[in-house]
Design an enzyme around this catalytic site. Structure first.
Site, PDB file in Angstrom:
ATOM      1  N   SER A 146     -10.780  -0.606   3.142  1.00 54.46           N
ATOM      2  CA  SER A 146      -9.993  -0.386   4.253  1.00 54.46           C
ATOM      3  C   SER A 146      -9.766   0.763   4.655  1.00 54.46           C
ATOM      4  CB  SER A 146      -8.923  -1.406   4.239  1.00 54.46           C
ATOM      5  OG  SER A 146      -9.183  -2.748   3.684  1.00 54.46           O
TER       6      SER A 146
ATOM      7  N   GLU B 283      -4.764   4.036   5.588  1.00 55.21           N
ATOM      8  CA  GLU B 283      -4.524   3.904   4.211  1.00 55.21           C
ATOM      9  C   GLU B 283      -5.124   4.914   3.621  1.00 55.21           C
ATOM     10  OE1 GLU B 283      -5.806  -0.069   2.281  1.00 55.21           O
ATOM     11  OE2 GLU B 283      -6.548   1.392   0.972  1.00 55.21           O
TER      12      GLU B 283
ATOM     13  N   ARG C 290       0.791  -1.204  -0.110  1.00 59.66           N
ATOM     14  CA  ARG C 290       0.108   0.044   0.063  1.00 59.66           C
ATOM     15  C   ARG C 290       0.975   1.437   0.055  1.00 59.66           C
ATOM     16  NH1 ARG C 290      -3.010  -3.522  -0.704  1.00 59.66           N
ATOM     17  NH2 ARG C 290      -5.185  -3.779  -0.024  1.00 59.66           N
TER      18      ARG C 290
HETATM   19  P1  FAD Z   1      -8.695   8.672  -5.589  1.00 58.71           P
HETATM   20  O1  FAD Z   1      -9.468   8.357  -4.110  1.00 58.71           O
HETATM   21  O2  FAD Z   1      -9.399   9.624  -6.426  1.00 58.71           O
HETATM   22  O3  FAD Z   1      -7.339   9.181  -5.066  1.00 58.71           O
HETATM   23  C1  FAD Z   1      -6.328   8.506  -4.243  1.00 58.71           C
HETATM   24  C2  FAD Z   1      -5.108   9.433  -4.248  1.00 58.71           C
HETATM   25  O4  FAD Z   1      -4.457   9.420  -5.553  1.00 58.71           O
HETATM   26  C3  FAD Z   1      -5.412  10.857  -3.746  1.00 58.71           C
HETATM   27  O5  FAD Z   1      -4.299  11.237  -3.127  1.00 58.71           O
HETATM   28  C4  FAD Z   1      -5.171  11.207  -5.134  1.00 58.71           C
HETATM   29  O6  FAD Z   1      -4.702  12.799  -5.268  1.00 58.71           O
HETATM   30  C5  FAD Z   1      -4.272  10.428  -5.882  1.00 58.71           C
HETATM   31  N1  FAD Z   1      -4.460  10.256  -7.285  1.00 58.71           N
HETATM   32  C6  FAD Z   1      -5.550   9.820  -7.685  1.00 58.71           C
HETATM   33  N2  FAD Z   1      -5.459   9.782  -9.313  1.00 58.71           N
HETATM   34  C7  FAD Z   1      -4.316  10.365  -9.540  1.00 58.71           C
HETATM   35  C8  FAD Z   1      -3.447  10.504 -10.792  1.00 58.71           C
HETATM   36  N3  FAD Z   1      -3.897  10.283 -11.872  1.00 58.71           N
HETATM   37  N4  FAD Z   1      -2.294  11.360 -10.659  1.00 58.71           N
HETATM   38  C9  FAD Z   1      -1.654  11.274  -9.457  1.00 58.71           C
HETATM   39  N5  FAD Z   1      -2.378  11.345  -8.267  1.00 58.71           N
HETATM   40  C10 FAD Z   1      -3.613  10.477  -8.456  1.00 58.71           C
HETATM   41  N6  FAD Z   1      -7.458  -0.601  -2.705  1.00 58.71           N
HETATM   42  C11 FAD Z   1      -6.927  -1.769  -2.690  1.00 58.71           C
HETATM   43  O7  FAD Z   1      -5.584  -1.371  -2.899  1.00 58.71           O
HETATM   44  N7  FAD Z   1      -7.163  -2.879  -2.812  1.00 58.71           N
HETATM   45  C12 FAD Z   1      -8.478  -3.211  -2.458  1.00 58.71           C
HETATM   46  O8  FAD Z   1      -9.007  -4.595  -2.553  1.00 58.71           O
HETATM   47  C13 FAD Z   1      -9.255  -2.272  -2.286  1.00 58.71           C
HETATM   48  N8  FAD Z   1     -10.941  -2.483  -2.095  1.00 58.71           N
HETATM   49  C14 FAD Z   1     -11.617  -1.444  -2.123  1.00 58.71           C
HETATM   50  C15 FAD Z   1     -13.002  -1.522  -1.971  1.00 58.71           C
HETATM   51  C16 FAD Z   1     -13.989  -0.677  -1.766  1.00 58.71           C
HETATM   52  C17 FAD Z   1     -15.609  -0.861  -1.446  1.00 58.71           C
HETATM   53  C18 FAD Z   1     -13.463   0.728  -1.828  1.00 58.71           C
HETATM   54  C19 FAD Z   1     -14.442   1.920  -1.821  1.00 58.71           C
HETATM   55  C20 FAD Z   1     -12.021   0.957  -2.179  1.00 58.71           C
HETATM   56  C21 FAD Z   1     -11.141   0.018  -2.210  1.00 58.71           C
HETATM   57  N9  FAD Z   1      -9.746   0.069  -2.494  1.00 58.71           N
HETATM   58  C22 FAD Z   1      -8.919  -0.784  -2.295  1.00 58.71           C
HETATM   59  C23 FAD Z   1      -9.199   1.479  -2.368  1.00 58.71           C
HETATM   60  C24 FAD Z   1      -9.354   2.126  -3.599  1.00 58.71           C
HETATM   61  O9  FAD Z   1     -10.198   1.659  -4.400  1.00 58.71           O
HETATM   62  C25 FAD Z   1      -7.999   2.204  -4.329  1.00 58.71           C
HETATM   63  O10 FAD Z   1      -6.877   2.900  -3.487  1.00 58.71           O
HETATM   64  C26 FAD Z   1      -7.931   2.944  -5.575  1.00 58.71           C
HETATM   65  O11 FAD Z   1      -6.788   2.904  -6.272  1.00 58.71           O
HETATM   66  C27 FAD Z   1      -8.324   4.666  -5.510  1.00 58.71           C
HETATM   67  O12 FAD Z   1      -8.713   4.861  -6.721  1.00 58.71           O
HETATM   68  P2  FAD Z   1      -9.288   6.348  -7.090  1.00 58.71           P
HETATM   69  O13 FAD Z   1      -9.316   6.697  -8.553  1.00 58.71           O
HETATM   70  O14 FAD Z   1     -10.664   6.415  -6.452  1.00 58.71           O
HETATM   71  O15 FAD Z   1      -8.331   7.387  -6.307  1.00 58.71           O
HETATM   72  N1  EPU Z   2     -11.009 -10.223   9.941  1.00 58.68           N
HETATM   73  C1  EPU Z   2     -11.562 -10.273  11.220  1.00 58.68           C
HETATM   74  N2  EPU Z   2     -12.623  -9.421  11.399  1.00 58.68           N
HETATM   75  C2  EPU Z   2     -12.988  -8.549  10.452  1.00 58.68           C
HETATM   76  C3  EPU Z   2     -12.200  -8.520   9.309  1.00 58.68           C
HETATM   77  C4  EPU Z   2     -11.114  -9.372   8.993  1.00 58.68           C
HETATM   78  O1  EPU Z   2     -11.121 -11.157  11.875  1.00 58.68           O
HETATM   79  O2  EPU Z   2     -13.778  -7.793  10.836  1.00 58.68           O
HETATM   80  C5  EPU Z   2     -10.027 -11.343   9.626  1.00 58.68           C
HETATM   81  C6  EPU Z   2     -10.376 -12.235   8.682  1.00 58.68           C
HETATM   82  O3  EPU Z   2     -11.091 -13.163   9.241  1.00 58.68           O
HETATM   83  C7  EPU Z   2      -9.249 -12.863   7.905  1.00 58.68           C
HETATM   84  C8  EPU Z   2      -8.205 -11.706   8.164  1.00 58.68           C
HETATM   85  O4  EPU Z   2      -8.788 -10.788   9.019  1.00 58.68           O
HETATM   86  O5  EPU Z   2      -8.494 -13.645   8.845  1.00 58.68           O
HETATM   87  C9  EPU Z   2      -8.231 -11.032   6.646  1.00 58.68           C
HETATM   88  O6  EPU Z   2      -9.508 -10.459   6.409  1.00 58.68           O
HETATM   89  P1  EPU Z   2      -9.720 -10.265   4.825  1.00 58.68           P
HETATM   90  O7  EPU Z   2      -9.229 -11.285   3.957  1.00 58.68           O
HETATM   91  O8  EPU Z   2     -11.144  -9.778   4.588  1.00 58.68           O
HETATM   92  O9  EPU Z   2      -8.576  -9.201   4.407  1.00 58.68           O
HETATM   93  P2  EPU Z   2      -8.135  -7.706   4.874  1.00 58.68           P
HETATM   94  O10 EPU Z   2      -6.776  -7.877   5.601  1.00 58.68           O
HETATM   95  O11 EPU Z   2      -9.120  -7.080   5.888  1.00 58.68           O
HETATM   96  C10 EPU Z   2      -7.006  -6.684   2.790  1.00 58.68           C
HETATM   97  C11 EPU Z   2      -6.857  -5.535   2.137  1.00 58.68           C
HETATM   98  C12 EPU Z   2      -8.099  -5.427   1.338  1.00 58.68           C
HETATM   99  C13 EPU Z   2      -8.004  -6.675   0.408  1.00 58.68           C
HETATM  100  C14 EPU Z   2      -8.163  -7.955   1.107  1.00 58.68           C
HETATM  101  C15 EPU Z   2      -8.175  -9.135  -0.011  1.00 58.68           C
HETATM  102  C16 EPU Z   2      -5.628  -4.249   3.433  1.00 58.68           C
HETATM  103  C17 EPU Z   2      -5.531  -2.951   4.516  1.00 58.68           C
HETATM  104  N3  EPU Z   2      -6.895  -4.389   3.027  1.00 58.68           N
HETATM  105  O12 EPU Z   2      -8.183  -6.800   3.744  1.00 58.68           O
HETATM  106  O13 EPU Z   2      -7.952  -4.025   0.614  1.00 58.68           O
HETATM  107  O14 EPU Z   2      -9.308  -6.683  -0.631  1.00 58.68           O
HETATM  108  O15 EPU Z   2      -7.190  -7.990   1.860  1.00 58.68           O
HETATM  109  O16 EPU Z   2      -6.849  -9.103  -0.411  1.00 58.68           O
HETATM  110  O17 EPU Z   2      -4.330  -4.591   2.844  1.00 58.68           O
HETATM  111  C18 EPU Z   2      -8.234  -1.862   0.619  1.00 58.68           C
HETATM  112  O18 EPU Z   2      -7.126  -1.695   0.457  1.00 58.68           O
HETATM  113  O19 EPU Z   2      -9.245  -0.900   0.609  1.00 58.68           O
HETATM  114  C19 EPU Z   2      -8.981  -3.267   0.462  1.00 58.68           C
HETATM  115  C20 EPU Z   2     -10.315  -3.436   0.795  1.00 58.68           C
END
Ligand code: FAD
Ligand code: EPU
Length: 344
Positions: free
Chosen positions: A244, A340, A164
């Site tokens: 997250s 994050e 991240r």
């Molecule tokens: P924004 O929120 O618009 O911007 C994020 C940051 O990047 C800001 O600081 C912005 O200034 C900068 N930025 C954006 N675009 C540019 C650009 N073109 N040039 C320079 N800077 C820029 N993330 C994960 O890694 N894994 C996940 O599994 C994951 N699951 C998610 C699930 C949900 C339901 C949600 C809501 C979010 C999740 N995220 C996850 C977080 C998010 O989706 C990612 O970080 C995504 O890449 C953000 O993209 P965005 O375009 O919305 O960025």
């Molecule tokens: N867990 C709990 N309680 C909770 C949530 C999770 O006990 O309320 C435990 C689960 O049981 C599991 C472990 O935590 O043993 C991991 O949970 P999960 O697989 O849901 O993943 P996470 O670590 O919570 C990370 C990323 C997610 C990504 C998933 C899948 C980060 C900060 N988050 O979540 O990314 O989608 O793994 O790879 O690394 C994001 O960055 O926004 C994001 C959603």
């Protein structure tokens, strides 16, 4: 070139926070951005580059220029018998790029299905899910310096990717607009290619087995990931959130062992350097936050790491909840969890 004034950002961030931008513009090409850089409003104000707004928490109105990236286009640059370098405009929706790749049996980003946001933000925090990070297939990106207008190519090593993390979240924070991202994807169905699908993380294998899928494909793995994600992550169109809220903390082996002695069921992931990653969701749940509603906010009932806006929360309400959670995790476990989400 239309620069809007006093623009509400409520529909431009997935938390659904009602903050505004003093000035707001959408840019559709690198040329438009270069023109914008000549404008007085651009030169006189702070700038914030906005993608899909899925990783930001707005705690105040932005007293500058918000630049909403809409640079389109997906093209294949370098195509060999085994792989393809795919270049996507920063304004392409990330999941649309994933679907584009799946439609062509190109492997590498299927585990990153359904991550919200745009391509341009994907290197910012080296998006990751289900055992894959974008750094694994990253080729290069093109960026434009916000002050000088210089166009710079960043290779993987220049981006300093980590969990991240990237140079754009640290040393070069707010210095560049990322205009395109190129990924090297694998032609999974080409003769002689023995593509290794990543199915070890979480329930991917279980879901594939339940569906009697024994012949893997990028589509099958993507569908499994989508099913897992949809079962626990709240849809921002229904409940405001940014995924997250915190990163999973990484602790030393000594710290891990002392905790594991007290909490033998604590989940953990051993890291290559001997440290251990502990899921913040587990720590937060153990502190009693899971499913708790506090005013307009709360920690989600199915995933405590996801903080939510139940309606009219302000960014500061969510930030206060986040601080309380951080404090209680520190008190109970002696672990610092850090955001994050980008807090503005
Ligand atoms: P924004 O929120 O618009 O911007 C994020 C940051 O990047 C800001 O600081 C912005 O200034 C900068 N930025 C954006 N675009 C540019 C650009 N073109 N040039 C320079 N800077 C820029 N993330 C994960 O890694 N894994 C996940 O599994 C994951 N699951 C998610 C699930 C949900 C339901 C949600 C809501 C979010 C999740 N995220 C996850 C977080 C998010 O989706 C990612 O970080 C995504 O890449 C953000 O993209 P965005 O375009 O919305 O960025
Ligand atoms: N867990 C709990 N309680 C909770 C949530 C999770 O006990 O309320 C435990 C689960 O049981 C599991 C472990 O935590 O043993 C991991 O949970 P999960 O697989 O849901 O993943 P996470 O670590 O919570 C990370 C990323 C997610 C990504 C998933 C899948 C980060 C900060 N988050 O979540 O990314 O989608 O793994 O790879 O690394 C994001 O960055 O926004 C994001 C959603």
């Amino acid at each position: 070139m239309i620069i809007e004034e006093g623009k509400s950002l409520k529909n431009y961030n997935t938390f659904g926070i009602d903050a505004s931008a003093k000035y707001f513009i959408e840019i559709n090409s690198v040329e438009e951005f270069s023109q914008l850089q000549e404008e007085k409003i651009y030169k006189d104000h702070d700038k914030f580059i906005l993608g899909g707004g899925s990783n930001v928490l707005l705690t105040q109105n932005f007293n500058g220029l918000v630049i909403k990236n809409k640079i389109p286009g997906i093209e294949v640059g370098d195509y060999s018998t085994t792989d393809a370098v795919v270049k996507a405009g920063a304004g392409v929706v990330w999941h649309e790029l994933v679907l584009w790749a799946i439609g062509r049996n190109l492997g590498g980003i299927e585990n990153l299905s359904l991550i919200p946001g745009l391509v341009g933000a994907s290197p910012m925090q080296n998006i990751g899910a289900y055992g894959v990070e974008i750094k694994d297939c990253f080729e290069q990106l093109e960026a434009i310096h916000l002050q000088t207008g210089e166009r710079v190519v960043f290779k993987a090593a220049d981006c300093k990717f980590g969990y991240r993390e990237s140079v754009f979240k640290n040393k070069l924070k707010s210095n560049f607009l990322i205009s395109s991202v190129s990924l090297r994807l694998i032609k999974t169905d080409a003769p002689g290619v023995n593509y290794r699908f990543k199915t070890d993380y979480g329930d991917i294998k279980t879901i594939l087995a339940e569906q009697n899928i024994f012949e893997l494909s990028v589509k099958a793995v993507s569908d499994a990931v989508i099913r897992i994600r949809s079962s626990k992550l709240p849809d921002p169109r229904v409940i405001g959130n940014a995924g997250s809220f915190f990163k999973n903390p990484i602790v030393s082996q000594a710290k891990f062992e002392s905790l594991a002695a007290v909490y033998p069921i604590m989940p953990s992931y051993a890291q290559a350097d001997g440290n251990f990653k502990i899921p913040a969701g587990w720590l937060i749940e153990q502190c009693g936050w899971k499913g708790k509603v506090i005013g307009n906010t709360g920690s989600h009932a199915k995933q405590s790491l996801v903080l939510v806006n139940y309606g009219n929360a302000t960014g500061n309400e969510i930030r206060s909840l986040a601080s309380e959670i951080q404090q209680s995790v520190m008190e109970k476990f002696g672990i610092e969890i850090v955001a994050e989400v980008n807090i503005l």
